[in-house]
Scaffold this motif. Sequence first.
Motif, PDB file in Angstrom:
ATOM      1  N   GLU A  12      35.436  41.709  43.183  1.00 26.51           N
ATOM      2  CA  GLU A  12      36.837  40.894  43.293  1.00 26.51           C
ATOM      3  C   GLU A  12      36.950  40.308  44.561  1.00 26.51           C
ATOM      4  O   GLU A  12      37.228  41.256  45.731  1.00 26.51           O
ATOM      5  CB  GLU A  12      37.787  41.617  42.332  1.00 26.51           C
ATOM      6  CG  GLU A  12      39.005  40.737  42.701  1.00 26.51           C
ATOM      7  CD  GLU A  12      39.153  39.283  41.814  1.00 26.51           C
ATOM      8  OE1 GLU A  12      39.631  38.487  42.457  1.00 26.51           O
ATOM      9  OE2 GLU A  12      38.813  39.516  40.531  1.00 26.51           O
ATOM     10  N   LYS A  14      39.969  38.444  45.285  1.00 23.03           N
ATOM     11  CA  LYS A  14      41.417  38.204  45.681  1.00 23.03           C
ATOM     12  C   LYS A  14      41.663  39.882  46.104  1.00 23.03           C
ATOM     13  O   LYS A  14      41.737  40.821  45.177  1.00 23.03           O
ATOM     14  CB  LYS A  14      42.026  37.720  44.549  1.00 23.03           C
ATOM     15  CG  LYS A  14      41.725  36.424  44.067  1.00 23.03           C
ATOM     16  CD  LYS A  14      42.703  36.177  42.906  1.00 23.03           C
ATOM     17  CE  LYS A  14      42.424  34.670  42.824  1.00 23.03           C
ATOM     18  NZ  LYS A  14      41.151  34.090  42.473  1.00 23.03           N
ATOM     19  N   ARG A  18      42.056  43.007  43.691  1.00 23.46           N
ATOM     20  CA  ARG A  18      40.988  44.072  43.800  1.00 23.46           C
ATOM     21  C   ARG A  18      41.569  45.404  44.201  1.00 23.46           C
ATOM     22  O   ARG A  18      41.322  46.416  43.697  1.00 23.46           O
ATOM     23  CB  ARG A  18      40.059  43.972  45.201  1.00 23.46           C
ATOM     24  CG  ARG A  18      38.875  44.802  45.407  1.00 23.46           C
ATOM     25  CD  ARG A  18      38.086  44.289  46.518  1.00 23.46           C
ATOM     26  NE  ARG A  18      38.802  44.186  47.691  1.00 23.46           N
ATOM     27  CZ  ARG A  18      38.965  42.849  48.290  1.00 23.46           C
ATOM     28  NH1 ARG A  18      38.720  41.862  47.630  1.00 23.46           N
ATOM     29  NH2 ARG A  18      39.452  43.144  49.381  1.00 23.46           N
ATOM     30  N   ASP A  58      33.971  40.318  38.715  1.00 20.91           N
ATOM     31  CA  ASP A  58      34.433  38.738  38.729  1.00 20.91           C
ATOM     32  C   ASP A  58      33.295  37.790  38.676  1.00 20.91           C
ATOM     33  O   ASP A  58      32.260  37.976  39.048  1.00 20.91           O
ATOM     34  CB  ASP A  58      35.547  38.718  40.008  1.00 20.91           C
ATOM     35  CG  ASP A  58      36.487  37.330  39.973  1.00 20.91           C
ATOM     36  OD1 ASP A  58      36.204  36.860  38.741  1.00 20.91           O
ATOM     37  OD2 ASP A  58      36.677  36.890  41.030  1.00 20.91           O
ATOM     38  N   ASN A  60      34.017  34.044  39.752  1.00 21.25           N
ATOM     39  CA  ASN A  60      34.251  33.109  40.844  1.00 21.25           C
ATOM     40  C   ASN A  60      34.353  33.950  42.074  1.00 21.25           C
ATOM     41  O   ASN A  60      35.291  34.170  42.691  1.00 21.25           O
ATOM     42  CB  ASN A  60      35.602  32.290  40.504  1.00 21.25           C
ATOM     43  CG  ASN A  60      35.778  31.221  41.485  1.00 21.25           C
ATOM     44  OD1 ASN A  60      34.765  30.678  42.156  1.00 21.25           O
ATOM     45  ND2 ASN A  60      36.726  30.800  41.668  1.00 21.25           N
ATOM     46  N   LEU A  61      33.297  34.164  42.897  1.00 22.50           N
ATOM     47  CA  LEU A  61      33.264  34.800  44.101  1.00 22.50           C
ATOM     48  C   LEU A  61      32.935  33.757  45.356  1.00 22.50           C
ATOM     49  O   LEU A  61      32.441  32.323  44.686  1.00 22.50           O
ATOM     50  CB  LEU A  61      32.175  35.786  44.213  1.00 22.50           C
ATOM     51  CG  LEU A  61      32.328  36.864  43.201  1.00 22.50           C
ATOM     52  CD1 LEU A  61      31.385  37.885  43.103  1.00 22.50           C
ATOM     53  CD2 LEU A  61      33.674  37.659  43.544  1.00 22.50           C
ATOM     54  N   GLY A  66      29.325  35.981  40.359  1.00 19.11           N
ATOM     55  CA  GLY A  66      29.257  37.128  39.771  1.00 19.11           C
ATOM     56  C   GLY A  66      28.230  37.193  38.955  1.00 19.11           C
ATOM     57  O   GLY A  66      27.485  38.226  38.806  1.00 19.11           O
ATOM     58  N   CYS A  85      35.142  40.678  34.359  1.00 17.65           N
ATOM     59  CA  CYS A  85      36.602  40.644  34.281  1.00 17.65           C
ATOM     60  C   CYS A  85      36.886  39.363  35.287  1.00 17.65           C
ATOM     61  O   CYS A  85      36.793  39.477  36.325  1.00 17.65           O
ATOM     62  CB  CYS A  85      36.941  42.147  35.022  1.00 17.65           C
ATOM     63  SG  CYS A  85      38.876  42.152  35.017  1.00 17.65           S
ATOM     64  N   THR A  86      37.303  38.545  34.319  1.00 22.44           N
ATOM     65  CA  THR A  86      37.569  36.957  34.854  1.00 22.44           C
ATOM     66  C   THR A  86      38.704  36.404  34.128  1.00 22.44           C
ATOM     67  O   THR A  86      38.931  36.895  33.183  1.00 22.44           O
ATOM     68  CB  THR A  86      36.179  36.356  34.883  1.00 22.44           C
ATOM     69  OG1 THR A  86      36.366  35.103  35.301  1.00 22.44           O
ATOM     70  CG2 THR A  86      35.734  36.062  33.272  1.00 22.44           C
ATOM     71  N   LYS A 108      41.289  38.940  32.636  1.00 18.26           N
ATOM     72  CA  LYS A 108      42.060  39.404  33.479  1.00 18.26           C
ATOM     73  C   LYS A 108      43.505  39.775  33.051  1.00 18.26           C
ATOM     74  O   LYS A 108      44.394  40.352  33.184  1.00 18.26           O
ATOM     75  CB  LYS A 108      42.179  38.884  35.171  1.00 18.26           C
ATOM     76  CG  LYS A 108      40.812  39.097  35.872  1.00 18.26           C
ATOM     77  CD  LYS A 108      40.889  38.104  36.960  1.00 18.26           C
ATOM     78  CE  LYS A 108      39.817  38.278  37.820  1.00 18.26           C
ATOM     79  NZ  LYS A 108      39.544  37.315  39.133  1.00 18.26           N
TER      80      LYS A 108
END
Length: 213
Positions: A12, A14, A18, A58, A60-61, A66, A85-86, A108
């Motif tokens: 994650e 963020k 995280r 996640d 959007n990395l 992901g 988990c998004t 999330k």
Amino acid sequence: MTNTPKTICIVEDKDDLREALSMMIRLTDGYQMTGAFKNAEDAIHHIPDIHPAAVLMDINLPDASGIQCVVTLKSKFPDILFLMCTAYEDNDKIFSSLKAGASGYILKTDGPAKIVEALDELFAGGSPMSSSIARKVVASFSGLPAGNHLVQRLSDREEAVLHCLAKGLMNKEVADSLQISQGTVKKHIQHIYEKLHVNTRVEAVNLYLGRTK
């Protein structure tokens, strides 16, 4: 004798989220935090050495997505379970994730209790999904041909459980809806998988909708 905790890694980007997810795992009996990473590159580098039982991933990395991370790791370590988990609900990301090898897809916004419940279901052999995600998956099968004879092998109670799964309910919600225990729900799902010759709830719902269209 206590059961060995199930090891979990988190990917994650963020920092606050995280840390929140990591804390959630640390405070949950039966689970052990073994790594938290902010990008796919770090995850791909470190996860092979850690070899967790499951990864909360996640999409959007900042570098590779992901989904790409799952593709890379799942091809080398097929026994590791991946739970997306998004915040994304669009169909392309959902199906790309499942095709990549993810076993579940939750949002999330579902909150900590649902995420832990999803992990429980994941390790029980299920394919946990947020209700809105499950509805999208169900809708994608709406054009399937009717008349699957395997579904006719199910008992009335098993079919009632499968109907709940097709509505996107998770195990606890199925138990509440049918006024049975979660353990009984798990047994019914196991029997459904055996009778339908499938391994996931997506495949089971696929056959169910093929029969009822």
